[in-house]
Design a protein around this motif. Structure first.
Motif, PDB file in Angstrom:
ATOM      1  N   GLN A  40      -6.887 -17.182  -9.508  1.00  0.00           N
ATOM      2  CA  GLN A  40      -7.677 -17.718  -8.477  1.00  0.00           C
ATOM      3  C   GLN A  40      -9.121 -18.289  -8.890  1.00  0.00           C
ATOM      4  OE1 GLN A  40      -5.630 -15.307  -8.063  1.00  0.00           O
ATOM      5  NE2 GLN A  40      -4.457 -15.119  -6.484  1.00  0.00           N
ATOM      6  N   GLN A 187       0.345 -21.118  -4.319  1.00  0.00           N
ATOM      7  CA  GLN A 187       0.641 -19.634  -4.982  1.00  0.00           C
ATOM      8  C   GLN A 187       0.545 -18.985  -3.793  1.00  0.00           C
ATOM      9  OE1 GLN A 187       2.481 -18.433  -7.520  1.00  0.00           O
ATOM     10  NE2 GLN A 187       2.843 -20.209  -8.693  1.00  0.00           N
ATOM     11  N   GLN A 188       1.463 -18.009  -3.519  1.00  0.00           N
ATOM     12  CA  GLN A 188       1.307 -16.754  -2.776  1.00  0.00           C
ATOM     13  C   GLN A 188       2.001 -15.618  -3.445  1.00  0.00           C
ATOM     14  OE1 GLN A 188       2.344 -19.070   1.607  1.00  0.00           O
ATOM     15  NE2 GLN A 188       2.159 -16.545   1.576  1.00  0.00           N
ATOM     16  N   HIS A 262      -0.241 -15.651  -8.893  1.00  0.00           N
ATOM     17  CA  HIS A 262      -1.061 -15.172  -7.957  1.00  0.00           C
ATOM     18  C   HIS A 262      -1.572 -13.836  -8.131  1.00  0.00           C
ATOM     19  CE1 HIS A 262      -1.874 -14.126  -3.735  1.00  0.00           C
ATOM     20  NE2 HIS A 262      -1.518 -12.838  -4.245  1.00  0.00           N
TER      21      HIS A 262
END
Length: 284
Positions: A40, A187-188, A262
């Motif tokens: 991230q 994305q999770q 993730h």
């Protein structure tokens, strides 16, 4: 609300280099702990560079200055990215980088406002940030403070009902001092966010709720800067949203290629390799 202040200009350094520095600092922090939400951080670095060195009105030497634009990190697990940006901006000293995630550090692995200068809220319970942002924006309006509220949130938070309640409230109160920044990296933890619970069509949904909305490539700095400028310049009395399509692990191709990003698995010997790859692409 008509924009009355020019956006901050990047001083003596290109935004591309600022973004590169943010990525590098985040990787170095990840290496300290051997883990972190580095995918991230690498993906959102361009947005953070444009925010802190172009759009936000803030004073690094006085992070609690009342006239500052507030930058809210709804997604608390992105803290490693924001710490890197705050170091690059001069809010946090870079020598504290080696304390990341340690006992008594001002940089815990999930962001906490009580610990860190420049961290406006304690995020982490996803779906709460936009509601807090609405309250802050409304409070600033009632005090006659012209500052903006920026709320960085994830595409996963678009699956939370509280997010859309806040969106409705923002439009009702005509909060033209509120700008939602959505990191759409798809994305999770369990799968792609569009597979878990798709929020598409995202722009149409925000527009239907009464927001001015844009969607741009979040890793294209020119597009990001233009989106920030357009959002601040909107004359209609409504909240604004920018949806940024970003690439997880941007700037480190061998990490970008991982299927699960993730919480990307980085082996002990790969931190130095990732820094070396990033260094090869250092901008002028």
């Amino acid at each position: 609300m008509t924009e009355t202040r020019p956006p901050r200009a990047a001083a003596n350094m290109s935004l591309a280099l600022r973004a590169w520095n943010i990525r590098r600092k985040a990787l170095r922090m990840g290496a300290v702990q051997g883990q972190g939400y580095i995918g991230q951080a690498l993906g959102i670095a361009d947005v953070l560079a444009a925010a802190y060195f172009h759009a936000l009105d803030h004073r690094p030497e006085a992070p609690d200055w009342e006239g500052r634009d507030r930058f809210l990190l709804s997604i608390g697990h992105y803290a490693i990215a924001l710490y890197a940006a705050l170091m690059e901006a001069g809010v946090l000293p870079e020598e504290e980088l080696e304390t990341y995630g340690m006992d008594d550090s001002r940089m815990p692995m999930s962001g906490m406002a009580s610990y860190t200068p420049g961290m406006e809220i304690t995020g982490g319970s996803l779906g709460q940030g936009l509601g807090i942002a609405v309250g802050m924006a409304l409070g600033l309006k009632r005090k006659g403070n012209p500052a903006f509220i920026y709320n960085l949130m994830s595409d996963g938070e678009l699956g939370e009902g509280s997010t859309w309640e806040a969106a409705m409230g923002a439009a009702h109160h005509r909060l033209d001092n509120l700008i939602a920044l959505v990191d759409f990296n798809n994305q999770q933890a369990d799968d792609r966010s569009t597979a878990v619970l798709s929020a598409e069509p995202v722009t149409a949904k925000f527009a239907a709720f009464g927001w001015h909305v844009q969607r741009v490539d979040g890793n294209d700095l020119d597009a990001v800067v233009a989106a920030f400028d357009s959002a601040r310049a909107v004359e209609a009395p409504c909240p604004r949203a920018i949806v940024f399509d970003t690439r997880m692990c941007r700037g480190v191709p061998f990490l970008e290629a991982r299927e699960i990003t993730h919480f990307v698995r980085v082996e002990p010997d790969e931190w130095a390799k990732a820094l070396a790859v990033l260094d090869e692409g250092r901008p002028e």
